[in-house]
Design a protein around this motif. Structure first.
Motif, PDB file in Angstrom:
ATOM      1  N   GLU A 166       0.800  -1.218   0.000  1.00  0.00           N
ATOM      2  CA  GLU A 166       0.000   0.000   0.000  1.00  0.00           C
ATOM      3  C   GLU A 166       0.840   1.279   0.000  1.00  0.00           C
ATOM      4  O   GLU A 166       0.314   2.373   0.099  1.00  0.00           O
ATOM      5  CB  GLU A 166      -1.010  -0.018   1.154  1.00  0.00           C
ATOM      6  N   TYR A 201       1.185   5.798  10.125  1.00  0.00           N
ATOM      7  CA  TYR A 201      -0.248   5.540   9.941  1.00  0.00           C
ATOM      8  C   TYR A 201      -1.046   5.664  11.231  1.00  0.00           C
ATOM      9  O   TYR A 201      -2.257   5.744  11.201  1.00  0.00           O
ATOM     10  CB  TYR A 201      -0.486   4.182   9.286  1.00  0.00           C
ATOM     11  N   PRO A 253      -5.325  10.863  10.343  1.00  0.00           N
ATOM     12  CA  PRO A 253      -5.990  10.344   9.135  1.00  0.00           C
ATOM     13  C   PRO A 253      -5.265  10.782   7.865  1.00  0.00           C
ATOM     14  O   PRO A 253      -5.223  10.055   6.876  1.00  0.00           O
ATOM     15  CB  PRO A 253      -7.391  10.950   9.200  1.00  0.00           C
ATOM     16  N   GLU A 254      -4.683  11.987   7.897  1.00  0.00           N
ATOM     17  CA  GLU A 254      -3.936  12.497   6.746  1.00  0.00           C
ATOM     18  C   GLU A 254      -2.800  11.548   6.382  1.00  0.00           C
ATOM     19  O   GLU A 254      -2.587  11.214   5.227  1.00  0.00           O
ATOM     20  CB  GLU A 254      -3.394  13.881   7.105  1.00  0.00           C
ATOM     21  N   LYS A 310      -2.501   8.359   7.506  1.00  0.00           N
ATOM     22  CA  LYS A 310      -3.023   7.011   7.288  1.00  0.00           C
ATOM     23  C   LYS A 310      -3.462   6.816   5.842  1.00  0.00           C
ATOM     24  O   LYS A 310      -3.331   5.734   5.282  1.00  0.00           O
ATOM     25  CB  LYS A 310      -4.196   6.739   8.234  1.00  0.00           C
ATOM     26  N   ASN A 311      -3.986   7.855   5.216  1.00  0.00           N
ATOM     27  CA  ASN A 311      -4.474   7.779   3.839  1.00  0.00           C
ATOM     28  C   ASN A 311      -3.445   8.257   2.828  1.00  0.00           C
ATOM     29  O   ASN A 311      -3.795   8.699   1.745  1.00  0.00           O
ATOM     30  CB  ASN A 311      -5.768   8.579   3.711  1.00  0.00           C
ATOM     31  N   SER A 312      -2.190   8.182   3.169  1.00  0.00           N
ATOM     32  CA  SER A 312      -1.112   8.640   2.316  1.00  0.00           C
ATOM     33  C   SER A 312      -0.139   7.494   2.053  1.00  0.00           C
ATOM     34  O   SER A 312      -0.165   6.475   2.734  1.00  0.00           O
ATOM     35  CB  SER A 312      -0.393   9.806   3.012  1.00  0.00           C
ATOM     36  N   ASN A 339       0.047  12.610   0.218  1.00  0.00           N
ATOM     37  CA  ASN A 339      -0.944  13.457   0.877  1.00  0.00           C
ATOM     38  C   ASN A 339      -0.471  14.047   2.203  1.00  0.00           C
ATOM     39  O   ASN A 339      -1.198  14.801   2.825  1.00  0.00           O
ATOM     40  CB  ASN A 339      -2.218  12.634   1.118  1.00  0.00           C
TER      41      ASN A 339
END
Length: 178
Positions: free
Chosen positions: A24, A43, A47-48, A50-52, A71
């Motif tokens: 990932e 992570y 959230p920034e 974690k989604n990067s 991100n």
């Protein structure tokens, strides 16, 4: 622990740390003394992050690494001999020492070890003297341009953009031109 069991890359950096890229897009380096992995982006932090995922890895010197994310900005790692691991500094598009955008497409250094960071909204320049500081000052250029790639030669740096062609930074004149 690793963030995923699917491994896409393994390599060793110039200080002999083992790096693992998981499916990932997280990067992990192994600290032998602690038998532990450190993950980028972190992570568990936000959230920034974690989604990067990490999009680029650049090691301009034996003791220094830069990683750009999709991100969550850019990470600067400096080896600390006292702890025998990397100290990590994280720079975002807000706060002190901000970069122009959190989507980093490349990190490159020029022959005098200045750092150039290309993002979806501008180019960021960090002089070698500033890169040694804990809160460095990034100069921003062309915030309306999406920078996609770069290449360094002995006399200049070429920057590719999404819709604005090629830009050139000449070391002699210290000018950035289209």
């Amino acid at each position: 622990a690793l963030t995923h069991n699917r491994i896409s890359e393994i390599w060793e950096d110039s200080l002999n740390f083992l790096w693992i890229k998981t499916y990932e897009g997280y990067f992990h380096y192994f600290i032998p003394d602690r038998e532990d992995f450190i993950s980028f982006p972190n992570y568990n932090r936000s959230p920034e992050e974690k989604n990067s995922f990490i999009q680029c890895f650049h090691q301009p010197s034996k003791n220094e690494i830069w990683m750009g994310s999709s991100n969550s900005g850019v990470y600067h790692l400096r080896y600390d001999p006292s702890t025998r691991q990397y100290a990590s500094f994280h720079f975002l598009s807000r706060g002190p020492s901000s970069i122009s955008n959190n989507t980093v497409n490349f990190v490159i250094s020029d022959p005098v070890r200045n750092i150039w960071i290309g993002t979806n909204q501008g180019l960021n320049y960090l002089s070698k003297q500033e890169s040694d500081k804990e809160q460095p000052y990034f100069q921003h250029y062309h915030a309306s341009y999406r920078f996609t790639c770069a290449e360094t030669t002995d006399s200049c740096v070429y920057f590719g953009t999404h819709k604005n062609g090629l830009l050139l930074y000449d070391f002699r004149t210290k000018r950035l031109t289209s």
